[in-house]
Design a protein around this motif. Structure first.
Motif, PDB file in Angstrom:
ATOM      1  N   PHE A 108      30.373  45.306  39.387  1.00 16.12           N
ATOM      2  CA  PHE A 108      30.025  46.338  40.364  1.00 16.12           C
ATOM      3  C   PHE A 108      30.224  45.835  41.782  1.00 16.12           C
ATOM      4  O   PHE A 108      30.044  44.649  42.071  1.00 16.12           O
ATOM      5  CB  PHE A 108      28.577  46.774  40.179  1.00 16.12           C
ATOM      6  CG  PHE A 108      28.365  47.585  38.944  1.00 16.12           C
ATOM      7  CD1 PHE A 108      28.465  48.962  38.981  1.00 16.12           C
ATOM      8  CD2 PHE A 108      28.094  46.978  37.730  1.00 16.12           C
ATOM      9  CE1 PHE A 108      28.287  49.717  37.845  1.00 16.12           C
ATOM     10  CE2 PHE A 108      27.911  47.718  36.589  1.00 16.12           C
ATOM     11  CZ  PHE A 108      28.003  49.095  36.635  1.00 16.12           C
ATOM     12  N   GLN A 109      30.578  46.774  42.631  1.00 15.77           N
ATOM     13  CA  GLN A 109      30.779  46.438  44.029  1.00 15.77           C
ATOM     14  C   GLN A 109      29.466  45.954  44.656  1.00 15.77           C
ATOM     15  O   GLN A 109      29.417  44.930  45.306  1.00 15.77           O
ATOM     16  CB  GLN A 109      31.296  47.667  44.773  1.00 15.77           C
ATOM     17  CG  GLN A 109      31.582  47.404  46.235  1.00 15.77           C
ATOM     18  CD  GLN A 109      32.325  48.574  46.876  1.00 15.77           C
ATOM     19  OE1 GLN A 109      32.544  49.600  46.243  1.00 15.77           O
ATOM     20  NE2 GLN A 109      32.715  48.403  48.107  1.00 15.77           N
ATOM     21  N   ALA A 110      28.385  46.734  44.408  1.00 17.29           N
ATOM     22  CA  ALA A 110      27.064  46.264  44.815  1.00 17.29           C
ATOM     23  C   ALA A 110      26.482  45.583  43.590  1.00 17.29           C
ATOM     24  O   ALA A 110      26.280  46.218  42.578  1.00 17.29           O
ATOM     25  CB  ALA A 110      26.208  47.442  45.239  1.00 17.29           C
TER      26      ALA A 110
ATOM     27  N   LYS B 276      38.551  54.051  45.128  1.00 15.73           N
ATOM     28  CA  LYS B 276      38.790  52.975  44.181  1.00 15.73           C
ATOM     29  C   LYS B 276      37.594  52.803  43.249  1.00 15.73           C
ATOM     30  O   LYS B 276      37.741  52.772  42.022  1.00 15.73           O
ATOM     31  CB  LYS B 276      39.057  51.667  44.946  1.00 15.73           C
ATOM     32  CG  LYS B 276      40.196  51.773  45.953  1.00 15.73           C
ATOM     33  CD  LYS B 276      40.419  50.505  46.730  1.00 15.73           C
ATOM     34  CE  LYS B 276      39.272  50.097  47.632  1.00 15.73           C
ATOM     35  NZ  LYS B 276      39.024  51.001  48.773  1.00 15.73           N
ATOM     36  N   THR B 277      36.412  52.707  43.851  1.00 20.24           N
ATOM     37  CA  THR B 277      35.219  52.565  43.023  1.00 20.24           C
ATOM     38  C   THR B 277      35.047  53.800  42.144  1.00 20.24           C
ATOM     39  O   THR B 277      34.676  53.696  40.968  1.00 20.24           O
ATOM     40  CB  THR B 277      33.984  52.362  43.911  1.00 20.24           C
ATOM     41  OG1 THR B 277      34.189  51.188  44.693  1.00 20.24           O
ATOM     42  CG2 THR B 277      32.726  52.221  43.091  1.00 20.24           C
ATOM     43  N   SER B 278      35.341  54.947  42.697  1.00 24.37           N
ATOM     44  CA  SER B 278      35.217  56.180  41.913  1.00 24.37           C
ATOM     45  C   SER B 278      36.152  56.147  40.716  1.00 24.37           C
ATOM     46  O   SER B 278      35.781  56.581  39.622  1.00 24.37           O
ATOM     47  CB  SER B 278      35.538  57.397  42.779  1.00 24.37           C
ATOM     48  OG  SER B 278      34.722  57.411  43.917  1.00 24.37           O
TER      49      SER B 278
ATOM     50  N   LEU C 160      37.401  44.711  38.037  1.00 24.84           N
ATOM     51  CA  LEU C 160      36.639  43.932  39.007  1.00 24.84           C
ATOM     52  C   LEU C 160      36.595  44.700  40.326  1.00 24.84           C
ATOM     53  O   LEU C 160      37.631  45.002  40.901  1.00 24.84           O
ATOM     54  CB  LEU C 160      37.298  42.581  39.242  1.00 24.84           C
ATOM     55  CG  LEU C 160      37.541  41.715  38.019  1.00 24.84           C
ATOM     56  CD1 LEU C 160      38.385  40.495  38.369  1.00 24.84           C
ATOM     57  CD2 LEU C 160      36.208  41.269  37.450  1.00 24.84           C
ATOM     58  N   ASP C 161      35.387  45.004  40.769  1.00 25.72           N
ATOM     59  CA  ASP C 161      35.264  45.748  42.018  1.00 25.72           C
ATOM     60  C   ASP C 161      34.864  44.799  43.138  1.00 25.72           C
ATOM     61  O   ASP C 161      33.700  44.407  43.240  1.00 25.72           O
ATOM     62  CB  ASP C 161      34.247  46.884  41.850  1.00 25.72           C
ATOM     63  CG  ASP C 161      34.414  47.957  42.915  1.00 25.72           C
ATOM     64  OD1 ASP C 161      35.186  47.730  43.871  1.00 25.72           O
ATOM     65  OD2 ASP C 161      33.777  49.023  42.790  1.00 25.72           O
ATOM     66  N   GLU C 162      35.807  44.425  43.937  1.00 27.86           N
ATOM     67  CA  GLU C 162      35.597  43.526  45.070  1.00 27.86           C
ATOM     68  C   GLU C 162      34.798  42.281  44.719  1.00 27.86           C
ATOM     69  O   GLU C 162      33.732  42.035  45.277  1.00 27.86           O
ATOM     70  CB  GLU C 162      34.901  44.274  46.213  1.00 27.86           C
ATOM     71  CG  GLU C 162      35.765  45.405  46.719  1.00 27.86           C
ATOM     72  CD  GLU C 162      35.325  45.890  48.079  1.00 27.86           C
ATOM     73  OE1 GLU C 162      34.854  45.041  48.871  1.00 27.86           O
ATOM     74  OE2 GLU C 162      35.455  47.082  48.351  1.00 27.86           O
ATOM     75  N   PRO C 163      35.296  41.486  43.815  1.00 28.07           N
ATOM     76  CA  PRO C 163      34.543  40.295  43.406  1.00 28.07           C
ATOM     77  C   PRO C 163      34.368  39.286  44.536  1.00 28.07           C
ATOM     78  O   PRO C 163      33.432  38.491  44.510  1.00 28.07           O
ATOM     79  CB  PRO C 163      35.408  39.713  42.280  1.00 28.07           C
ATOM     80  CG  PRO C 163      36.766  40.261  42.500  1.00 28.07           C
ATOM     81  CD  PRO C 163      36.567  41.616  43.103  1.00 28.07           C
TER      82      PRO C 163
HETATM   83 MG   LIG Z   1      34.372  50.697  46.505  1.00 32.35          MG
END
Ligand SMILES: [Mg+2]
Ligand SMILES: Nc1ncnc2c1ncn2[C@@H]1O[C@H](COP(=O)(O)OP(=O)(O)OP(=O)(O)O)[C@@H](O)[C@H]1O
Ligand SMILES: Nc1ncnc2c1ncn2[C@@H]1O[C@H](COP(=O)(O)OP(=O)(O)OP(=O)(O)O)[C@@H](O)[C@H]1O
Ligand SMILES: CC(C)C[C@H](N)C(=O)O
Ligand SMILES: [Mg+2]
Lengths: 261, 368, 296, 377, 247
Positions: free
Chosen positions: E82-84, E40-42, E168-171
């Motif tokens: 970003f996720q992180a 997903k992030t990729s 949105l990556d895992e907000p």
């Molecule tokens: Mg991810």
């Protein structure tokens, strides 16, 4: 994972019973200042020698700061006061690596896997001298880690990194685990798995857990400590906390309905 | 350290904080005025300067210190404010020095033309080399800039066509220079020139870092990827900073060659870049006055320690002490090491700590 | 033909010298993430230690076993200084890269000045066995023995460092420690010890380079270490940070390029080629020859 | 005490006939050339003693020395010179490094003070300007001495091996005019001053098969360079000439030392003059740059004696002046202020750390005189 | 408005993102779920240009953006979190957002104008901070924020850029239970105004279910399903591979 017991049937010792036992960890009047900010202002609580004690609170109240102070990882600019004891031993003055070798496992909030090292190397690093690492235990829980042994940890997905971070600690036998938000960013299925893992771990080792996912809290925790504004706002039986809407509302800002989704 | 002795001790009757606050923005201006009229003073500060403040020797030393204060401030635009570790900044300074010197001495151009050409050339050089070097980041960037600077150093040392004078350097031909810049009696003009340069750099750096671009530069320092995702081209901004810093350094070179009256190859060396880095770190990277202070202090020590090493005070010490202490570089190096432990974060970190001290020393007055 | 062999072998000798200097630098710089500008000081200590021992230490001398003993003394002195530097100066500064620069620059200035204050600015003749001054005829080329000695030493050092990194956990600990020291401690490892060890090994390699460099140059002088340092840095960077094997490759390339270009080209071109090589390598492969691709 | 003054105030040299004469000595006390500087200052003090007959005074006026360390850095030297001039100093001497000499000389001219350059060997100081003199030898004189080793140069093949940069350039140019001018074919091999491995250059030289090799190399890499020349058989196959450096460098020649023909500015025992005896009494072993300091002091005394506080008079007094220096008869040529002086051929004997130098031949100041250049400023 | 056609990213032999066909309509809210490591992030990295796809095309409003660098894509209206958390640690929270606003206003190269004097930027920045509830932290250095606060700042940075397509990556990761509803409201409001599309990765199913119009499921780099929440949740593979037994 076999059929899971009903929350009520987990035969928890009552809180009063547990209190009779010597706590494995006792934190007294812990104060932390970091560059002028008074982050913890006299926090006191104990961790029972069995089961999971959960540390709750809103973002930024100082949960992570508490765990880090216990393992001695307050940044150099910080100042720690108070006492922290594990058994008879005072922890604050001792270097982190000694504490860890003495059986205090720590799973940090942001996972902190070594991005440049492979998964296998990350695990190898966690082996402690003189003990045999329990690789089978770790790989049984996280077969993914076995498969990805040669991949650089930095390229693992978020969830995989979390597995690695927990796996590293489970490689050894510990007297107490400090686990900071282990289910953050995990797929629901893995959250369940991690919760189960922790549940099983907690059968033999006491765990001090920081967790935002109240479903996980409900499942695991026996005792709860709630922080607010750098102080302890409430301690007691975790289920009592989660079942009392008034309490959850005032302490955690959520109704109990949301707790049991 | 004599310089530290003169830092004012906390005065018992310091003005109320409110008033300090109000005059604060004007302090730089006050300092500037003081520095401008300094040459009219005949105060002697024995031990700190050889002669009275208005003697040519002292003014010359001050001028060099000011130049390097400005140079360090310019370098900080790259290092402290944008997070680019360039190891080749000496090249643009050297381009200023040698460019002016060669154009005046070998080509016989009038100073203003030589200066203009040199500054333009130095800026273009920085833009071109920066455009290439900025394709890399981090330590690779440091090394590519170092490589370019090394080529410059080798070319100067090779003395192609007798243009640079090789290791002997190239004295500046002053016959075509304005009379006001020549001769010991006119050292004061060079001092003012150096002060003007420092003021220029500080003003430019201050304005730029407070500008929208400056804000982007600060963002680049923290997270370049994020800047890209916000829709800004990191490369363009870094190139602007690099070119600007290069131009400021060449300008410094023009002034420096007038003050010293010649070019010598050690200004092309990687050691000079390293000194700039040391100056910035010594003063406090990314702060307004830190790099200036660092540059001034570094050059002051560098020049004055030779006198310290040969002073009677050192000579009379037992050999174990007097031998190392008579080596200026030994003292300088030791000062750096001590500075890290006593002023972590640079000299400017001293100010808040001093004021902290004043506050805790002052008896609490009830608010009214 | 003879010329080519001569140039190749002497080029390898030069490469060996670069590698010896670079290996310690690469360890400290690539693994411990300390840009150690004081590396030249360790070199100087190694060289002066050997020189002093050969003249003053009973049992040590310029020949045979006495020489080995003198070199051992020099290496021990360099190692000790490196350990002290790490313990006293660097240890409080990990992860404060910028302050490290200040301290190591300060150290290199002060250290070299101290050597000069003690033994003077002039070059001193270096005690060395006579055979190191002679040449060996290889395929018609008169190859200096000093260079051959350097090649052998470099190969041994390369092997030893690789073995250390491969067969002990320290390599792992250090690589992890560079990323996140705290976390290594949190796994129960005394990371400080590992870093001291890296400094010790880096110091030992540097001191050995200093001692053998003394043999090669025939003299010791206070600034010798620093003058080799810039090429060593170039070698480390071309090779890829922290990759000792990469440093070895890079050293060979740099040594040979310098030697051949200096012979066939015009003077000074060798240095320019090396510097150009550095720029080209970094522009094409910013992580160096053997460096790994960093991913976010 | 706060006081105000004009920003262009400089002290004026007291016209008082009994006031001390201020002499500024700007030379290397620290840095790479510190040992040259040390010899220079020892020589200067001995020379001052000699020229003032132990009184340290010229007439009633005491010579007051101010020593400043330039650490080999022209910028520091210029600052020091300006400081001294600002304080009323009319005579500056010193300059261990050529770069320093070249940059201090214009300062002297701009401010009309006397500058007597020291060991700096660069030819460019000669004829730099009216106020600049030199108390040491220059590269050209080295080369003329080198020429004396091959007798008739016609048809000979000469190679210059020199480091890159101005020092090498000057030597190469001098060899081309001096020896090439006398009919030899001159070619050159140049190497970067920073080179550490000399085999390629040694092979190039070997391949050129010269009748005479002139080496101009200064710096810490010299021993490695000699070793390479020796190992590749250059030293045994041709006449190799170079300048003899300070004593402490002799042992670093190793086995090569006895195979080289040296031209020498000076070494202990090269001459037997009154001055050399006086100098030897002070410093026990005379070294390369003691005579430069000694001569500088003699020139200072002469300048003060004849010129008082008037710099122009000092210049006139020095021009065309001949005196007996440590090396022998020295003459200051009026046209360009070249210092004509004897030069020596030397040979090293012995081995290991115990070399001794012996003079083979000495050349007079006229024999080694550089061609006169036009005064530049 | 955003579409991917056979988007693929391989490292060596392995396809991390495997031939993904995705369409995002204006105003649509598409949730992305999938096991950890599904890619997903990729996928986000490919869309925003931080990684270059090995095969396939990405179009925004019909324009092929596959070859553009990240900043050009951002200027076309593509924004992400970003996720992180990656915020500008040494700048204050307010400066962080101002920077984002400024980037959105055209990325001024002005060297001489005083940034602080720009009222409009300041106002826009404060509005964004207000919306995520960080206004009281405006002067704190972003690097010292607690984890949850950084997540909010991430969203504020995104808001400030007013992108048309938001990734949105895992907000919600690490946001305390108390703040979840608030943040959900903020995110919900993103699509409220016309034409904005949102692509959100999230493991909190309740949040996804509340917000998403459609849900895409990724597994081993490929798109397993892309359908209405009800259908997706009923899908047995999703149940088995992703949701598992609920706690
Ligand atoms: Mg991810
Ligand atoms: N190094 C630091 N410097 C300054 N402030 C800090 C530092 N570390 C933490 N803080 C501050 O301390 C407070 C508590 O932080 P902490 O990380 O312990 O919170 P938390 O309870 O773990 O929050 P979260 O649920 O978001 O993880 C925050 O306000 C944070 O900004
Ligand atoms: N540079 C890389 N090299 C090798 N594998 C990589 C690289 N980057 C990502 N991967 C792999 O690609 C897969 C997809 O990673 P990604 O981060 O996209 O997962 P994700 O779906 O976002 O997971 P999560 O929900 O845990 O964040 C993972 O298995 C990861 O290990
Ligand atoms: C020829 C030699 C006497 C050279 C001397 N070392 C110098 O540089 O002045
Ligand atoms: Mg936390």
């Amino acid at each position: 994972m076999s059929a899971r017991s009903e929350p009520g049937s987990r035969a928890p010792q009552s809180r009063t019973e547990a209190a009779l036992l010597e706590p494995i960890l006792s934190v007294e009047d812990l104060s932390v200042r970091i560059s002028g900010l008074h982050i913890l202002q006299g926090v006191s609580f104990t961790v029972a020698p069995t089961g999971v004690t959960v540390l709750l609170g809103r973002n930024g109240v100082g949960k992570t700061t508490t765990l880090r102070a216990i393992v001695g990882l307050t940044p150099p600019a910080g100042e720690v006061r108070g006492t922290v004891r594990m058994g008879a031993q005072s922890l604050l003055a001792r270097p982190t690596h000694r504490l860890v070798r003495g059986g205090l496992g720590y799973v940090p909030e942001d996972r902190c896997v070594f991005a440049g090292l492979t998964v296998a190397e990350n695990l190898r690093l966690a082996e402690r001298r003189g003990t045999s690492p329990a690789y089978d235990r770790v790989f049984a829980l996280f077969p993914e880690l076995d498969r990805r042994g040669r991949q650089r940890a930095g390229s693992l997905s978020g969830g995989q990194q979390q597995m690695l971070a927990i796996g590293r600690v489970l490689l050894n036998d510990n007297r107490l685990l400090l686990v900071d938000e282990p289910t953050k960013g995990l797929a629901p299925k893995v959250v369940t798995e991690v919760a189960e893992v922790l549940e099983r771990v907690a059968e033999s080792v006491p765990v001090l857990l920081v967790e935002q996912n109240l479903a996980v809290v409900r499942r695991l925790a026996r005792d709860a400590v709630v922080l607010a504004a750098g102080k302890v706002a409430w301690t007691g039986d975790a289920r009592e906390l989660l079942l009392e809407t008034a309490l959850t509302k005032s302490l955690l800002g959520v109704g109990s309905a949301e707790v049991s989704h | 350290m004599t310089l530290l002795d003169i830092t004012p001790a906390p005065a018992p009757t310091s003005p109320r904080p409110g008033r300090v606050h109000r005059i604060r923005p004007f302090l730089p201006l006050v300092a500037l005025v003081v520095l401008v009229i300094l040459p009219y003073s005949t105060i002697s500060l024995p031990g700190i300067f050889e002669g009275p403040v208005n003697s040519p020797g002292t003014l010359q030393l001050l001028a060099i210190c000011l130049i390097f204060g400005g140079l360090a401030a310019g370098y900080d635009l790259l290092f402290g404010r944008t997070g680019m570790l360039s190891f080749g900044h000496a090249l643009y300074f050297a381009a200023g020095v040698y460019g002016t010197d060669i154009l005046v001495t070998r080509a016989g151009l009038p100073l203003w033309q030589a200066a203009l050409l040199t500054i333009t050339g130095g800026t273009i050089l920085a833009a071109l080399l920066g455009a290439v070097a900025l394709r890399t980041v981090g330590i690779a960037f440091a090394m590519v800039t170092l490589a370019f600077a090394q080529v410059g150093a080798i070319l100067v040392a090779r003395d192609f066509g007798g243009l640079t004078g090789g290791e002997e350097g190239l004295p500046l031909d002053v016959s075509g220079l304005p009379a006001g810049l020549v001769g010991v009696t006119n050292t004061v003009n060079l001092y003012w020139l150096a002060l003007a340069y420092l003021t220029l750099v500080v003003f430019v750096v201050h304005r730029v870092s407070g500008s929208p671009t400056g804000r982007v530069l600060a963002g680049l320092r923290d997270d370049e990827r994020r800047i890209g995702v916000l829709g800004l081209d990191p490369y363009r901004y870094k190139l602007v900073a690099f070119t600007l810093a290069g131009g400021l350094a060449s300008t410094g070179g023009v002034v420096y060659v007038l003050i010293v009256g010649g070019a010598s190859p050690h200004i092309t060396s990687s050691e000079l870049t390293l000194s700039l880095l040391v100056m910035v770190v010594l003063g406090g990277p990314g702060t307004r006055w830190g790099p200036v202070l660092g540059g001034v202090l570094y050059m002051y020590l560098d020049h004055r320690l030779t006198a310290f090493g040969t002073s009677d005070a050192v000579d009379n010490l037992p050999a174990v002490l007097s031998h190392p202490l008579s080596q200026p570089l030994f003292v300088l190096g030791t000062v750096f090491i001590l500075a890290v432990y006593f002023f972590p974060g640079g000299l400017t970190s001293l100010a808040p700590r001093l004021s902290h001290l004043t506050r805790s020393l002052k008896p609490r007055t009830p608010p009214n | 033909m003879g010329t080519v062999i001569l140039l190749a072998l002497t080029g390898l000798g030069l490469a060996a010298l670069y590698f010896l200097v670079a290996s310690g630098l690469s360890l400290v710089f690539g693994l411990a993430d300390v840009l150690n500008f004081a590396h030249g000081l360790f070199l100087g200590v190694g060289a002066y230690g050997t020189w002093w021992a050969a003249g003053n230490l009973p049992g040590a001398g310029p020949d045979g076993f006495g020489f080995v003993f003198a070199v051992a003394f020099g290496v021990a002195a360099g190692t000790l200084v490196a350990i002290l530097v790490e313990l006293v100066l660097i240890r409080p500064l990990y992860s404060r890269t910028i302050e490290q620069v200040l301290v190591t620059v300060g150290l290199s200035l002060a250290g070299v000045a101290l050597l000069q204050a003690t033994w003077g600015a002039d070059a001193r003749p270096f005690p060395r066995p006579d055979w190191t001054r002679q040449v060996t005829g290889i395929l018609g080329a008169q190859v200096p023995n000093g260079g051959l000695l350097l090649i052998i030493a470099a190969v041994l050092v390369l092997g030893a460092i690789l073995a250390f990194l491969r067969w002990t956990r320290y390599g792992l600990v250090i690589r992890a420690g560079v990323e996140n020291r705290e976390m290594v401690t949190a796994l129960g490892i005394d990371v400080r010890k590992a870093f001291t060890l890296v400094f010790a090994i880096g110091g030992a390699a540097a001191a050995l380079a200093g001692a053998l460099g003394g043999v090669y140059f025939g003299t010791v002088s206070p600034g010798q270490g620093s003058s080799l340092l810039i090429f060593a840095f170039i070698v480390v960077v071309i090779g890829g940070m922290g990759s000792v094997v990469g440093s070895a490759y890079a050293a060979v390339v740099v040594g040979l390029v310098q030697q051949f270009v200096n012979y066939y080209g015009t003077s000074g071109l060798g240095d320019i080629c090396v510097v150009g090589l550095l720029a080209v390598v970094l522009l094409l492969r910013p992580q160096g020859i053997a460096g790994k691709v960093a991913t976010a | 005490a706060t006081a105000c003054g004009s920003p262009q105030d400089t002290a004026t040299g007291g016209g008082d006939s009994a006031a001390p004469v201020k002499v500024g000595l700007v030379y290397s006390q620290s840095g790479a050339l510190a040992s040259y500087g040390k010899q220079y200052i020892e020589g200067f003090k001995a020379g001052l003693d000699f020229a003032t007959k132990g009184t340290g005074k010229v007439g009633d006026r005491k010579i007051e020395l101010t020593e400043v360390d330039d650490a080999g850095d022209p910028a520091k030297a210029v600052s020091a010179a300006k400081d001294l001039i600002g304080k009323g100093t009319k005579i500056i001497a010193g300059s261990t490094a050529s770069g320093v000499a070249l940059q201090v000389a214009p300062i002297a001219a701009q401010n009309k003070v006397l500058f007597i350059s020291g060991p700096a060997a660069t030819d460019a100081v000669t004829g730099a300007n009216k106020y600049t003199f030199r108390s040491g030898r220059q590269s050209y004189q080295d080369v003329v001495t080198a020429k004396s080793f091959i007798g008739d140069s016609a048809g000979k093949k000469v190679v210059v091996f020199a480091q890159d940069g101005a020092f090498g350039d000057a030597n190469e140019a001098a060899v081309k005019t001096v020896i090439g001018g006398a009919g030899a074919t001159v070619s050159s091999v140049r190497a970067p001053a920073s080179a550490t491995e000399f085999t390629p250059f040694a092979s190039q030289i070997k391949a050129a098969k010269p009748d005479l090799l002139f080496v101009a190399w200064a710096g810490t890499t010299a021993p490695a360079m000699w070793q390479s020349l020796d190992q590749q058989g250059v030293l045994s196959s041709t006449t190799v000439v170079t300048g003899l450096d300070i004593r402490s460098s002799w042992p670093t020649f190793g086995a090569a030392g006895t195979k080289i023909s040296f031209l020498s500015h000076y070494f202990d025992g090269a001459s037997d003059t009154e001055a050399s005896k006086a100098l030897k009494a002070k410093v026990s072993t005379i070294d390369l740059f003691h005579p430069d300091g000694f001569a500088a002091a003699q020139m200072v005394v002469r300048a003060v004696q004849e010129g008082g506080d008037d710099v122009d008079k000092m210049v006139t007094a020095l021009e065309d002046w001949s005196f007996d220096g440590v090396k022998g008869k020295m003459t200051i040529r009026a046209a360009d202020h070249a210092l004509l002086q004897p030069m020596f051929q030397a040979k090293l004997t012995g081995s290991g750390t115990a070399f001794t130098a012996t003079a083979q031949k000495s050349l007079t100041g006229d024999e080694t005189a550089p061609p006169a250049v036009a005064m530049k400023g | 408005m955003l579409a991917t056609r056979g988007l693929t990213w391989r490292i060596g032999e392995v396809a991390i993102v495997d031939s993904v066909y995705l369409d995002l309509a204006p105003g649509e809210f598409l949730g992305v779920i999938g096991p950890n490591g599904a890619g997903k992030t990729s996928l986000f990295n490919l869309i925003t240009g931080l990684r270059r796809a090995t095969e396939g095309r990405i179009t925004l409003d019909g324009q092929d953006i596959g070859a553009l660098p990240p900043h050009r894509r951002a200027r076309l209206g593509l924004g992400r979190t970003f996720q992180a958390s990656s915020v500008f640690g040494s700048l204050s929270v307010r400066e962080n957002v101002r920077l984002a606003v400024q980037a959105h206003r055209g990325g001024s190269m002005a060297l001489w104008r005083r940034a602080a004097a720009d009222r409009e930027v300041a106002v826009a920045a404060d509005t964004a901070l207000d919306r995520v509830g960080l206004a009281h932290r405006g002067t704190a250095l972003a690097g010292t924020l607690a984890h949850g606060e950084k997540r909010k700042l991430e969203i504020a940075l995104l808001l400030a850029g007013e992108p048309r397509v938001m990734l949105l990556d895992e907000p919600m990761a690490g946001v305390s239970a108390e703040d979840v509803p608030e943040l959900v409201a903020v995110i919900k409001s993103l699509t409220g105004d016309s034409g904005r599309a949102v692509l959100m990765v999230e493991h909190h199913m309740d949040v996804i279910l509340e917000l998403a119009d459609r849900i895409a499921v990724m597994h081993h780099g490929a798109l397993l399903a892309c359908d209405t929440p009800e259908t997706v949740m009923a899908n047995p593979t999703v149940q088995e591979a992703y949701l598992g037994e609920s706690l």
